[in-house]
Scaffold this motif. Structure first.
Motif, PDB file in Angstrom:
ATOM      1  N   PRO A   1       0.836  -1.204   0.000  1.00 25.27           N
ATOM      2  CA  PRO A   1       0.000   0.000   0.000  1.00 25.27           C
ATOM      3  C   PRO A   1       0.869   1.252   0.000  1.00 25.27           C
ATOM      4  CG  PRO A   1      -0.590  -1.488   1.801  1.00 25.27           C
ATOM      5  CD  PRO A   1       0.652  -2.030   1.169  1.00 25.27           C
ATOM      6  N   VAL A   2       0.563   2.152  -0.911  1.00 28.08           N
ATOM      7  CA  VAL A   2       1.318   3.399  -1.038  1.00 28.08           C
ATOM      8  C   VAL A   2       0.345   4.554  -0.939  1.00 28.08           C
ATOM      9  CG1 VAL A   2       2.683   4.810  -2.614  1.00 28.08           C
ATOM     10  CG2 VAL A   2       3.112   2.374  -2.484  1.00 28.08           C
ATOM     11  N   ASN A   3       0.716   5.532  -0.142  1.00 29.56           N
ATOM     12  CA  ASN A   3      -0.056   6.759  -0.058  1.00 29.56           C
ATOM     13  C   ASN A   3       0.710   7.815  -0.857  1.00 29.56           C
ATOM     14  OD1 ASN A   3      -1.599   8.956   0.642  1.00 29.56           O
ATOM     15  ND2 ASN A   3      -0.717   9.151   2.692  1.00 29.56           N
ATOM     16  N   ALA A   4       0.150   8.232  -1.994  1.00 30.50           N
ATOM     17  CA  ALA A   4       0.812   9.239  -2.834  1.00 30.50           C
ATOM     18  C   ALA A   4       0.006  10.523  -2.786  1.00 30.50           C
ATOM     19  CB  ALA A   4       0.913   8.745  -4.273  1.00 30.50           C
ATOM     20  N   GLU A   5       0.708  11.632  -2.652  1.00 28.35           N
ATOM     21  CA  GLU A   5       0.020  12.922  -2.661  1.00 28.35           C
ATOM     22  C   GLU A   5       0.886  13.970  -3.340  1.00 28.35           C
ATOM     23  OE1 GLU A   5       0.838  14.901   1.605  1.00 28.35           O
ATOM     24  OE2 GLU A   5      -0.334  13.059   1.698  1.00 28.35           O
ATOM     25  N   ASN A   6       0.214  14.913  -3.970  1.00 24.92           N
ATOM     26  CA  ASN A   6       0.892  16.052  -4.576  1.00 24.92           C
ATOM     27  C   ASN A   6       0.859  17.203  -3.594  1.00 24.92           C
ATOM     28  OD1 ASN A   6       1.480  15.075  -7.281  1.00 24.92           O
ATOM     29  ND2 ASN A   6      -0.735  14.943  -7.482  1.00 24.92           N
ATOM     30  N   SER A   7       1.907  18.002  -3.611  1.00 25.68           N
ATOM     31  CA  SER A   7       1.945  19.158  -2.728  1.00 25.68           C
ATOM     32  C   SER A   7       2.858  20.212  -3.329  1.00 25.68           C
ATOM     33  CB  SER A   7       2.438  18.742  -1.332  1.00 25.68           C
ATOM     34  OG  SER A   7       3.732  18.190  -1.416  1.00 25.68           O
ATOM     35  N   ILE A   8       2.865  21.362  -2.696  1.00 28.17           N
ATOM     36  CA  ILE A   8       3.787  22.432  -3.052  1.00 28.17           C
ATOM     37  C   ILE A   8       4.756  22.567  -1.883  1.00 28.17           C
ATOM     38  CG2 ILE A   8       4.038  24.880  -3.616  1.00 28.17           C
ATOM     39  CD1 ILE A   8       2.480  23.396  -5.757  1.00 28.17           C
ATOM     40  N   VAL A   9       6.038  22.399  -2.146  1.00 31.57           N
ATOM     41  CA  VAL A   9       7.063  22.525  -1.119  1.00 31.57           C
ATOM     42  C   VAL A   9       8.027  23.612  -1.570  1.00 31.57           C
ATOM     43  CG1 VAL A   9       8.920  21.357   0.120  1.00 31.57           C
ATOM     44  CG2 VAL A   9       6.832  20.103  -0.462  1.00 31.57           C
ATOM     45  N   ASN A  10       8.137  24.655  -0.775  1.00 27.76           N
ATOM     46  CA  ASN A  10       8.988  25.809  -1.115  1.00 27.76           C
ATOM     47  C   ASN A  10       8.691  26.328  -2.512  1.00 27.76           C
ATOM     48  OD1 ASN A  10      10.228  25.653   1.401  1.00 27.76           O
ATOM     49  ND2 ASN A  10      11.858  24.341   0.638  1.00 27.76           N
ATOM     50  N   GLY A  11       7.412  26.386  -2.836  1.00 28.14           N
ATOM     51  CA  GLY A  11       6.997  26.923  -4.124  1.00 28.14           C
ATOM     52  C   GLY A  11       7.150  25.966  -5.289  1.00 28.14           C
ATOM     53  N   GLU A  12       7.584  24.747  -5.037  1.00 27.73           N
ATOM     54  CA  GLU A  12       7.800  23.773  -6.113  1.00 27.73           C
ATOM     55  C   GLU A  12       6.794  22.639  -6.008  1.00 27.73           C
ATOM     56  OE1 GLU A  12      11.159  23.068  -7.915  1.00 27.73           O
ATOM     57  OE2 GLU A  12      12.399  24.561  -6.932  1.00 27.73           O
ATOM     58  N   LYS A  13       6.217  22.252  -7.164  1.00 29.89           N
ATOM     59  CA  LYS A  13       5.334  21.088  -7.180  1.00 29.89           C
ATOM     60  C   LYS A  13       6.141  19.858  -6.791  1.00 29.89           C
ATOM     61  CE  LYS A  13       1.731  21.333 -10.405  1.00 29.89           C
ATOM     62  NZ  LYS A  13       1.262  21.111 -11.787  1.00 29.89           N
ATOM     63  N   SER A  14       5.529  19.017  -5.983  1.00 23.98           N
ATOM     64  CA  SER A  14       6.213  17.828  -5.478  1.00 23.98           C
ATOM     65  C   SER A  14       5.241  16.667  -5.424  1.00 23.98           C
ATOM     66  CB  SER A  14       6.733  18.086  -4.063  1.00 23.98           C
ATOM     67  OG  SER A  14       7.502  19.263  -4.002  1.00 23.98           O
ATOM     68  N   ILE A  15       5.795  15.479  -5.439  1.00 20.66           N
ATOM     69  CA  ILE A  15       5.006  14.272  -5.189  1.00 20.66           C
ATOM     70  C   ILE A  15       5.675  13.551  -4.025  1.00 20.66           C
ATOM     71  CG2 ILE A  15       6.261  12.903  -6.920  1.00 20.66           C
ATOM     72  CD1 ILE A  15       3.580  11.358  -7.323  1.00 20.66           C
ATOM     73  N   VAL A  16       4.845  13.066  -3.111  1.00 26.27           N
ATOM     74  CA  VAL A  16       5.352  12.385  -1.936  1.00 26.27           C
ATOM     75  C   VAL A  16       4.639  11.042  -1.822  1.00 26.27           C
ATOM     76  CG1 VAL A  16       5.672  12.513   0.558  1.00 26.27           C
ATOM     77  CG2 VAL A  16       5.685  14.622  -0.791  1.00 26.27           C
TER      78      VAL A  16
END
Length: 171
Positions: free
Chosen positions: A80-95
């Motif tokens: 099971p993987v929890n994937a989410e998109n976010s903005i980190v320091n103004g940069e698009k990111s995937i975690v």
């Protein structure tokens, strides 16, 4: 200085580093992530981890091709993987967060070279500071982390940094 871009340094590290190496190799994590220039960052490589510290793996990911990234690494088919998109320091990111045996794993992707990402730059700065300030300072950082203080703020407290996330990038 240690070459943190090659996991081999973990083989001769402390017990937790050796175990991290075994788990990462067993599941071929870096082999699966190879097209994304993975680097293990965070506290385990520089030996300031505490119980529950995760393996932070940073990657260079073109987020327009996010689905390909998720398909390529195939962790979603294994566990099971929890994937989410976010903005980190103004940069698009995937975690992506998941567990591999006893290790929480966080894969962090941004559309910039892994070695230029803040997580790697912070780790290098912290490594240099730890080498300069010695074991007593290192133990104080670990004690602050055991109290629940995140790594950069712990360095900030001991070094009297106004904004540790920004200030560490200057080292």
């Amino acid at each position: 200085m240690i070459d943190f871009t090659n996991l081999d340094y973990l083989k001769s590290g402390n017990e937790r580093q050796k175990r991290a190496y075994e788990v990462l190799k067993k599941y071929q994590v870096f082999e699966k992530l190879k097209p994304y220039s993975p680097i293990l960052a965070g506290t385990i490589p520089i030996e300031i981890d505490v119980e529950g510290s995760d393996l932070d793996i940073i990657c260079e990911v073109d987020l327009r091709l996010e689905k390909h990234f998720l398909d390529d690494i195939m962790f979603s088919r294994l566990i099971p993987v929890n994937a989410e998109n976010s903005i980190v320091n103004g940069e698009k990111s995937i975690v992506l967060n998941f567990m591999l045996e006893e290790f929480p794993i966080e894969i962090f992707g941004q559309n910039k070279p892994s070695a230029e990402q803040d997580a790697y730059q912070h780790m290098i700065a912290e490594y240099k500071i730890l080498k300069e300030k010695g074991e007593d300072f290192k133990h104080k950082i670990i004690e602050l982390k055991k109290q629940g203080i995140k790594t950069e703020p712990a360095f900030g407290l001991l070094m009297k940094l106004e904004n540790p996330y920004e200030d560490l990038l200057k080292f």
